[in-house]
Design a protein around this motif. Structure first.
Motif, PDB file in Angstrom:
ATOM      1  N   ARG A  79     -16.081 -68.207  39.150  1.00 53.79           N
ATOM      2  CA  ARG A  79     -16.207 -67.722  37.901  1.00 53.79           C
ATOM      3  C   ARG A  79     -15.194 -67.076  37.267  1.00 53.79           C
ATOM      4  O   ARG A  79     -14.475 -66.101  37.660  1.00 53.79           O
ATOM      5  N   TYR A  80     -14.675 -67.804  36.128  1.00 54.37           N
ATOM      6  CA  TYR A  80     -13.496 -67.087  35.299  1.00 54.37           C
ATOM      7  C   TYR A  80     -14.102 -67.235  33.888  1.00 54.37           C
ATOM      8  O   TYR A  80     -14.919 -67.848  33.374  1.00 54.37           O
ATOM      9  N   PRO A  81     -13.562 -66.273  33.234  1.00 56.04           N
ATOM     10  CA  PRO A  81     -13.926 -65.971  31.803  1.00 56.04           C
ATOM     11  C   PRO A  81     -13.759 -67.298  30.977  1.00 56.04           C
ATOM     12  O   PRO A  81     -12.695 -67.826  31.045  1.00 56.04           O
ATOM     13  N   THR A  82     -14.766 -67.408  30.147  1.00 55.16           N
ATOM     14  CA  THR A  82     -14.631 -68.661  29.156  1.00 55.16           C
ATOM     15  C   THR A  82     -13.854 -68.209  28.071  1.00 55.16           C
ATOM     16  O   THR A  82     -13.219 -69.215  27.178  1.00 55.16           O
ATOM     17  N   GLU A  83     -13.919 -67.087  27.466  1.00 52.88           N
ATOM     18  CA  GLU A  83     -13.200 -66.560  26.437  1.00 52.88           C
ATOM     19  C   GLU A  83     -12.042 -65.580  27.007  1.00 52.88           C
ATOM     20  O   GLU A  83     -12.180 -64.947  27.567  1.00 52.88           O
ATOM     21  N   TRP A  84     -10.638 -65.994  26.327  1.00 53.44           N
ATOM     22  CA  TRP A  84      -9.661 -65.033  26.981  1.00 53.44           C
ATOM     23  C   TRP A  84      -9.145 -64.011  25.719  1.00 53.44           C
ATOM     24  O   TRP A  84      -9.252 -64.606  24.362  1.00 53.44           O
ATOM     25  N   VAL A  85      -8.749 -63.217  25.861  1.00 51.61           N
ATOM     26  CA  VAL A  85      -8.113 -61.932  25.104  1.00 51.61           C
ATOM     27  C   VAL A  85      -6.860 -62.230  24.766  1.00 51.61           C
ATOM     28  O   VAL A  85      -5.917 -62.440  25.529  1.00 51.61           O
ATOM     29  N   VAL A  86      -6.415 -62.359  23.474  1.00 47.58           N
ATOM     30  CA  VAL A  86      -5.161 -62.496  23.001  1.00 47.58           C
ATOM     31  C   VAL A  86      -4.783 -61.394  22.342  1.00 47.58           C
ATOM     32  O   VAL A  86      -5.403 -60.949  21.405  1.00 47.58           O
ATOM     33  N   ASP A  87      -3.537 -60.853  22.528  1.00 50.38           N
ATOM     34  CA  ASP A  87      -2.838 -59.566  22.016  1.00 50.38           C
ATOM     35  C   ASP A  87      -2.089 -59.837  20.908  1.00 50.38           C
ATOM     36  O   ASP A  87      -0.920 -60.447  21.424  1.00 50.38           O
ATOM     37  N   CYS A  88      -2.175 -60.170  19.586  1.00 42.79           N
ATOM     38  CA  CYS A  88      -1.347 -60.518  18.728  1.00 42.79           C
ATOM     39  C   CYS A  88      -0.945 -59.124  18.019  1.00 42.79           C
ATOM     40  O   CYS A  88      -1.541 -58.318  17.754  1.00 42.79           O
ATOM     41  N   LYS A  89       0.471 -59.320  17.615  1.00 46.27           N
ATOM     42  CA  LYS A  89       1.327 -57.995  17.120  1.00 46.27           C
ATOM     43  C   LYS A  89       2.106 -58.599  16.166  1.00 46.27           C
ATOM     44  O   LYS A  89       2.702 -59.603  16.158  1.00 46.27           O
TER      45      LYS A  89
END
Length: 189
Positions: free
Chosen positions: A35-45
């Protein structure tokens, strides 16, 4: 969260990054957990106005894609530039968004470790004499190499109207020294 004025949409960037990362992991022969996440978090700055990115890209544009004098204007996120139309040969003006202009420029940036071969060695435009010397030394006749490509229209004699046969062709030497041997055609004896 990214603002809409950024170069890339953060959701699309997350999908591309995730796909490339998973492909890299698979190519390395590593296994992922079940199980790994299907949606990933992206940190945009925000990184500011992009001036540092332009300075970085400027190193690659030395005598490259477009000269600074051909960039006419840069206002409100739009870049206007002059270019020579390859079909008509005329100078034209075009206005595109800043992102599209960078995309056009980056198409001409070579990958790390590559060089423009046309600018080096005997292929350099200023080495015509060296090319002629190499052709003589290698006994290469460019006219003979391309003889099969196009056949000449027959040349008729002005007096009798018979077809004239080319016996020899003399090419003027582009370097000082010994003249190369004249090229003979297949039909000549």
């Amino acid at each position: 969260m990214c603002v809409s004025t950024d170069l890339f949409n953060y959701k699309a960037l997350a999908k591309v990054f995730r796909a490339k990362m998973l492909a890299g992991i698979a190519a390395a022969g590593l296994t992922l957990p079940c199980r790994y996440p299907t949606e990933w978090v992206v940190d945009c700055k925000s990184v500011g106005s992009g001036e540092k990115a332009l300075i970085y890209l400027g190193r690659y544009l030395y005598r490259g894609v477009i000269s600074e004098k051909d960039i006419v204007a840069c206002d409100n996120g739009q870049v206007s530039f002059r270019y020579r139309n390859a079909k008509t040969g005329r100078m034209e003006r075009r206005t595109v968004s800043g992102a599209h202009f960078l995309w056009l420029v980056l198409q001409h940036v070579l990958p790390k470790g590559f060089r423009r071969a046309r600018n080096f060695g005997f292929l350099h435009p200023n080495c015509k004499r060296l090319i002629a010397l190499l052709q003589v030394l290698l006994k290469f006749a460019p006219g003979r190499a391309l003889a099969w490509a196009k056949e000449r229209a027959p040349i008729l004699c002005g007096c009798c109207g018979a077809v004239m046969v080319i016996v020899k062709t003399r090419i003027r030497s582009v370097f000082s020294g010994v003249m190369p041997e004249p090229i003979t055609t297949q039909g000549a004896q």
